[in-house]
Write an enzyme that holds these catalytic residues in place. Structure first.
Site, PDB file in Angstrom:
ATOM      1  N   HIS A 439     105.922  40.815  75.074  1.00  0.00           N
ATOM      2  CA  HIS A 439     107.009  39.848  74.995  1.00  0.00           C
ATOM      3  C   HIS A 439     107.846  39.850  76.267  1.00  0.00           C
ATOM      4  O   HIS A 439     108.397  38.829  76.657  1.00  0.00           O
ATOM      5  CB  HIS A 439     107.866  40.132  73.757  1.00  0.00           C
ATOM      6  N   GLU A 673      96.383  15.911  64.263  1.00  0.00           N
ATOM      7  CA  GLU A 673      96.074  17.338  64.397  1.00  0.00           C
ATOM      8  C   GLU A 673      94.897  17.731  63.508  1.00  0.00           C
ATOM      9  O   GLU A 673      94.271  18.760  63.733  1.00  0.00           O
ATOM     10  CB  GLU A 673      97.304  18.170  63.998  1.00  0.00           C
ATOM     11  N   ASP A 697      96.812  22.089  67.568  1.00  0.00           N
ATOM     12  CA  ASP A 697      96.275  22.189  66.205  1.00  0.00           C
ATOM     13  C   ASP A 697      94.921  21.499  66.079  1.00  0.00           C
ATOM     14  O   ASP A 697      94.056  21.979  65.352  1.00  0.00           O
ATOM     15  CB  ASP A 697      97.272  21.594  65.197  1.00  0.00           C
ATOM     16  N   CYS A 742     100.536  15.432  72.954  1.00  0.00           N
ATOM     17  CA  CYS A 742     101.704  16.303  73.130  1.00  0.00           C
ATOM     18  C   CYS A 742     101.351  17.781  72.996  1.00  0.00           C
ATOM     19  O   CYS A 742     102.228  18.632  73.004  1.00  0.00           O
ATOM     20  CB  CYS A 742     102.813  15.924  72.157  1.00  0.00           C
TER      21      CYS A 742
HETATM   22  C1  PEP Z   1     100.104  20.582  68.606  1.00  0.00           C
HETATM   23  O1  PEP Z   1      99.627  20.981  67.535  1.00  0.00           O
HETATM   24  O2  PEP Z   1      99.421  20.350  69.639  1.00  0.00           O
HETATM   25  C2  PEP Z   1     101.558  20.346  68.712  1.00  0.00           C
HETATM   26  C3  PEP Z   1     102.088  19.790  69.778  1.00  0.00           C
HETATM   27  O3  PEP Z   1     102.321  20.802  67.681  1.00  0.00           O
HETATM   28  P1  PEP Z   1     102.791  22.334  67.558  1.00  0.00           P
HETATM   29  O4  PEP Z   1     102.301  23.057  68.787  1.00  0.00           O
HETATM   30  O5  PEP Z   1     104.277  22.284  67.440  1.00  0.00           O
HETATM   31  O6  PEP Z   1     102.100  22.745  66.313  1.00  0.00           O
HETATM   32 MG    MG Z   2     100.860  21.073  65.762  1.00  0.00          MG
END
Ligand code: PEP
Ligand code: MG
Length: 818
Positions: A439, A673, A697, A742
Site C-alpha cells: 500500500h 460490463e 469488469d 471508462c
Molecule cells: C469498469 O468496470 O471498467 C468501471 C469503470 O467500473 P469500476 O472500475 O468502478 O467497476
Molecule cells: Mg465496473
C-alpha cells in the site's frame, strides 16, 4: 474408545501403516492391533491371529477391522465366526492406508464405531478431490437448532502443503471436546461444507496454501471453538515455519531493486529519523489499566486514520481513492477482533499493553510473510503499519516522516508515512525492503513520487548527501553515479518531462486525430476534489462519477440533500461540461453497514450495482432524486452500472420517470460490463442514450478472471481478442447511440488506437492521465486505427495483439494508401 485391527498379508506393510496413522493422532491414546503376515517376513494371513487381535483391541466399545485384500478379508470373516457374539465388530471396505489414517483420527478423538467406520469409508474423497476425479456429494450442513449461537470467521491456510492430513487431524483433535459444531468451507474454491470432525471431509475441501477457509461455529461453545480454531490456524496447526521460509524466500535481496512508482529522480540521499519503540518490560498497572491503555490507543489511532480520510458524515474524503482505500483497510485491521483479542489475552496474563500489542501483531504479520503469494506477503506491511500507529499512540512517539529535499532512503515506509510526504519536496524513494504491491507503493504512485523497492539492506548504508539516480519504471538505481550515467538519467528525465509538458500545455484543447476525428477525453472522478483536478487537467467532461465514495465507510446512507450538494459541487466544477453520474455501484465486495446484504461466495457475481439499487429501491430513489435536482441546473446524465437485462433498464428508467419532471432533459446511459449486454447492444440501444464500456469488469466477466486476484492477473488483459470482439459488437450494435469507454483500458496507450478503431468516440480516464491521453489521440490516424482493430480481432491472443500494435507505424501519422 473403539479399537482398530489391521489385517494384512505383510507385517512390514501393516506396521508402516500403523506408524503413519499414529503420527496423525499425536499423543492421543489409540487402541490398534496388527494381525499381519505369518511371521515378520512371510506373507500370509491367519484367522486365529485376527481373532486374538480383535480380543486385544476391544475395550467394550467395538472394533473396526481394516484389511488389505483377498485372503485378508477371508481370514477376517473367519475370525468373526471364531469369536463369541458379544464383540461388536465391523469389517471395513476402505483402502488400508487411507482408511486406517481416517479411522485412527476419528477413534482417537472418541468417535463411536459407526462414525469411525463412516470416516474410513469416505477416506478416498480427499484424494479424489485433489486429483480432480469426481467426488461424492458434499455432506449436507448439519441443521442448526433455532436460537443457537452461530459465529463466522475465516483464516488463510498458511501450511506449506495446505490443510493436509496432519494439520486436519490436529484441528479435529483440538475441537473434539468442545460443545460446538464446526463447519468449514473453502471460500477460494467454493468447496464444502465439511464437518470439523471429519478428516475425509476436510481433506475434500482441497485447502491449499493461501486458500481462505470460512469457519461456522454453532452451539454453546461456539465462541470458544472459533477462537481455538483461529489460534490453531495462526500457529499453522502446529507445523514448523522454517521449511516454509527456506522454500519461499522473500524476493527482496536477490532480485535487485523492483520498479515501484514510475518517473526519474535524481538527488541527494537522506534517511528519516527512525522510530525505535522501547517496549516496557513490565506493565505499569493491573491488567484492567493496561487494557484501557490499549483500547484508548487503538481509538486514537482510528481517529487519526478517520481524519486522514475524513470519513465523517457530511464531509467528502480529502484523498482520492487509493489513499482512502488503504486507510479504510487499516481501520478494518484496528477493528479486527482476532488481533485485539490476541493482545488482550496477553494483557490478562500480565503483559504490558505495548508488548502485548506488538507481539500479537508481529505474530499475525509473520504468518503472512511466509506465504508464497507476494500480494498476501505485502499485507504483512499493513499489519506492521497499524502496529506502529498504535505503539506510537501508546508510547507517545510520533511515527510521521518529516519531508526533506532529495531522495528518501528507508528500510520500509508505512502507507501513513508516504501519505504524509510532501511530493514537491521529496523527489524519490528508495526502499531497502517493501514491494511494488504494498500500500505504501500504491500511495507513492498516487502522489507521483518515483520509487524503487526491495533494493536490499546495503542502501541503508548510503551516506546522507550522496547523489542517487533512479528510474521508477525500470527499477534502475545508481548510487553516486559517474557523469555519463547521470547524463543518461537526465536525458530520459528531460524526454519524459518534455512529453508531459507539451501534453500539459495542450490539455485544454480538444483532441482531434491527424485525420480530423474529434474524440472526447473525459475524466473518471471519485470526489469533488478530483473533479477540480480533472478540470485543471483538461477534461472535456466527467465521463464517470463514481458516487460510491459518498456511501462507503459510514454508518448511514447520505441524505438526498447531502448527495445533491456534492453532485452540485462536482457539476459546478465542470462549469457547463456534461457530468455523468453513475448510480451507486457497490455490492458484496464492498458491503454497506446500513443495508443488510447476504454473505456471498462470489460477490462479483452477486447483488452488485443496479441489482443492489433495485433490491433496495429507497437507496436508488434517493440518489435519483438528488441527481434530478442537480439536472435542473446543470447538464448531468445518469448512468446505471452492472446492467444485465433490458428489464433492469426499464425498471430503473421507470423509477427515474416517477421522480423527474416530464420536461427535464436528462440523458440516461448504462455501463456495459456484462458480456450479455455487449452481445446484444443493438437491443439495449433502444433503451438508452449512451453506453459506457467498463473494461475493468467486462474483462473480468469475459475472461473469468477475478479483479485484483494476483494469481490470475496475467490473464486479465482487456486487449484479449475475446474482449475486443465484445467491444466491437457494442460499437456495431449501438447505431447512433454514443459509445464511451471508462475502464482503465481507455488510458492505456496501446489500447487507445484499437478502441477508436472499433468505433469508440469517448475515452474517460483518471485525471492525471488526461493530458497524455489527449496527446495520444492527436498522434493517431483513425483510418489506420480501423485497419489495426480489424487485424486485432483476428489475433489469437492479447500478446499477439500487443506485439502487432507495437510494430504498426501506420497508426501514428501515415495514412495508408489501401
Ligand atoms: C469498469 O468496470 O471498467 C468501471 C469503470 O467500473 P469500476 O472500475 O468502478 O467497476
Ligand atoms: Mg465496473
Amino acid at each position: 474408545m473403539i479399537g482398530l485391527v489391521v489385517v494384512s498379508h505383510s507385517r512390514r506393510l501393516a506396521d508402516a501403516a500403523v506408524d503413519l496413522a499414529t503420527q496423525m493422532v499425536h499423543d492421543r491414546d489409540l487402541r490398534i492391533e496388527v494381525a499381519a503376515g505369518l511371521d515378520e517376513e512371510t506373507l500370509g494371513t491367519d484367522a486365529t491371529a485376527v481373532a486374538d487381535a480383535i480380543i486385544a483391541a476391544d475395550s467394550g466399545s467395538g472394533v473396526l477391522i481394516l484389511m488389505d485384500l483377498g485372503s485378508a478379508i477371508l481370514s477376517a470373516e473367519l475370525a468373526l465366526e471364531l469369536l463369541p457374539t458379544q464383540h461388536r465388530i465391523r469389517l471395513c471396505a476402505a483402502p488400508l492406508v487411507e482408511g486406517l489414517v481416517a479411522a485412527a483420527v476419528a477413534a482417537a478423538n472418541g468417535a463411536a464405531l459407526a462414525e469411525t467406520a463412516d470416516e474410513a469409508d469416505n477416506a478416498l474423497i480427499g484424494k479424489r478431490t485433489q486429483l480432480g476425479i469426481d467426488t461424492t456429494p458434499e455432506a449436507l450442513p448439519e441443521a442448526v437448532p433455532q436460537n443457537e449461537t452461530t459465529m463466522r470467521g475465516s483464516f488463510i491456510v498458511a501450511n506449506e502443503h495446505g490443510l493436509h492430513a496432519r494439520p486436519a487431524a490436529r484441528l479435529i483433535a483440538e475441537l473434539r471436546d468442545l460443545d460446538c459444531r464446526i463447519e468449514l468451507r473453502n471460500l477460494t474454491t467454493g468447496t464444502g461444507p465439511a464437518s470439523g470432525r471429519s478428516l475425509s471431509r476436510i481433506a475434500a475441501l482441497g485447502a491449499l496454501t493461501g486458500h481462505e477457509i470460512e469457519i461456522t461455529a454453532s452451539g454453546p461453545a461456539a465462541e470458544h471453538g472459533m477462537n481455538r480454531l483461529l489460534m490453531l490456524a495462526r500457529q499453522r496447526f502446529g507445523e514448523e515455519i522454517p521449511a516454509l521460509v527456506a522454500d519461499h524466500p522473500a524476493p527482496t535481496t536477490s532480485t535487485g531493486p523492483l520498479p515501484t512508482s514510475t518517473g526519474i529522480a535524481i538527488g541527494p540521499a537522506w534517511q528519516p529519523e527512525t522510530t525505535h519503540f522501547v517496549l516496557p518490560d513490565h506493565p505499569a498497572g493491573p491488567p484492567a489499566t493496561e487494557r484501557r491503555l490499549l483500547d484508548d490507543a487503538i481509538a486514537r489511532a482510528k481517529e487519526r486514520l478517520r481524519s486522514e480520510i475524513q470519513l465523517h458524515p457530511g464531509r467528502e474524503p480529502r484523498y482520492t481513492s487509493p489513499q482512502s482505500e488503504v486507510f479504510q483497510a487499516h481501520l478494518l485491521l484496528l477493528d479486527d477482533d482476532e488481533l485485539i483479542t490476541g493482545a488482550r489475552q496477553q494483557i490478562a496474563g500480565g503483559a504490558a499493553a505495548a508488548g502485548a500489542w506488538a507481539t500479537a501483531l508481529d505474530t499475525a504479520a509473520q504468518q503472512l510473510e511466509v506465504l508464497p503469494d507476494p500480494y498476501l506477503r505485502a499485507r504483512a506491511a499493513d499489519i506492521r503499519a497499524v502496529r506502529d500507529q498504535v505503539l506510537g499512540e501508546l508510547l507517545g512517539q510520533d511515527t510521521r516522516v518529516a519531508s526533506r529535499p532529495g531522495i528518501l532512503v528507508a528500510a520500509d515506509l508505512t502507507p501513513a508515512q508516504v501519505a504524509g510526504l510532501d511530493e514537491t519536496v521529496v523527489t524519490g524513494i528508495v526502499l531497502a525492503h517493501g514491494s511494488p504491491t504494498s500500500h505504501a507503493a500504491i500511495l507513492a504512485r498516487a502522489k507521483g513520487i518515483p520509487a524503487v523497492s526491495a533494493a536490499g539492506d546495503s542502501v541503508l548504508r548510503i551516506p546522507t548527501g550522496t547523489t542517487i539516480a533512479l528510474d521508477g519504471a525500470t527499477g534502475e538505481l545508481a548510487i553516486d553515479p559517474q557523469p555519463e550515467c547521470l547524463a543518461e538519467f537526465r536525458a530520459t528525465a528531460a524526454e519524459q518531462h518534455n512529453r508531459r509538458q507539451s501534453a500539459q500545455s495542450a490539455a485544454h484543447d480538444v483532441a482531434v486525430s491527424r485525420d480530423g476525428v474529434m474524440v472526447h477525453v473525459a475524466a473518471n472522478v471519485g470526489s469533488a476534489a478530483e473533479a477540480d483536478h480533472a478540470v485543471r487537467a483538461g477534461a472535456d467532461l466527467a465521463g464517470l462519477v463514481r458516487t460510491e465514495f459518498l456511501f462507503l465507510g459510514r454508518e448511514q446512507a447520505p441524505s438526498v440533500e447531502e448527495q445533491e450538494q456534492v453532485y452540485r459541487d462536482i457539476a459546478k466544477s465542470f462549469d457547463g461540461r456534461r457530468v455523468v453520474l453513475r448510480t451507486l455501484d457497490v455490492g458484496g465486495d464492498k458491503p454497506l453497514p446500513y443495508i443488510s446484504q447476504p454473505r456471498e461466495a462470489n460477490p462479483f457475481l452477486g447483488l452488485r450495482g443496479t441489482r443492489l439499487g433495485l433490491a433496495h429501491p429507497e437507496l436508488l430513489r434517493d440518489q435519483l432524486q438528488a441527481i434530478v435536482r442537480v439536472a435542473a441546473d446543470y447538464p448531468v446524465s445518469v448512468m446505471f452500472p452492472m446492467i444485465t437485462t433490458v428489464e433492469e433498464v426499464r425498471t430503473a428508467r421507470r423509477m427515474l420517470g416517477t421522480i423527474a419532471p416530464p420536461d427535464l432533459d436528462i440523458e440516461v446511459g448504462i455501463m456495459v460490463e456484462v458480456p450479455a449486454v455487449a452481445a446484444r447492444a443493438a437491443v439495449f440501444a433502444g433503451f438508452v442514450d449512451f453506453f459506457s464500456i467498463g473494461t475493468n469488469d467486462l474483462t473480468q466477466y469475459t475472461l473469468a478472471v477475478e479483479r485484483g486476484n494476483e494469481s490470475v492477473a496475467g490473464l486479465a488483459d482487456p486487449l484479449d481478442p475475446g474482449v475486443l470482439h465484445l467491444i466491437d459488437k457494442v460499437c456495431r450494435g449501438a447505431g447512433d447511440t454514443r459509445v464511451a469507454v471508462c475502464g482503465e483500458a481507455a488510458a492505456d496507450p496501446a489500447a487507445v488506437p484499437l478502441l477508436l478503431g472499433l468505433g469508440v468516440s469517448e475515452l474517460s480516464v483518471a485525471p492525471p492521465a488526461l493530458p497524455l491521453t489527449k496527446a495520444a489521440v492527436r498522434e493517431l490516424d483513425i483510418q489506420a486505427c480501423r485497419a489495426a482493430a480489424a487485424r486485432a480481432l483476428a489475433c489469437e491472443s492479447a500478446t499477439q495483439v500487443r506485439s502487432q500494435l507495437a510494430r504498426n507505424i501506420a497508426l501514428r501519422g501515415r495514412v495508408p494508401t489501401a
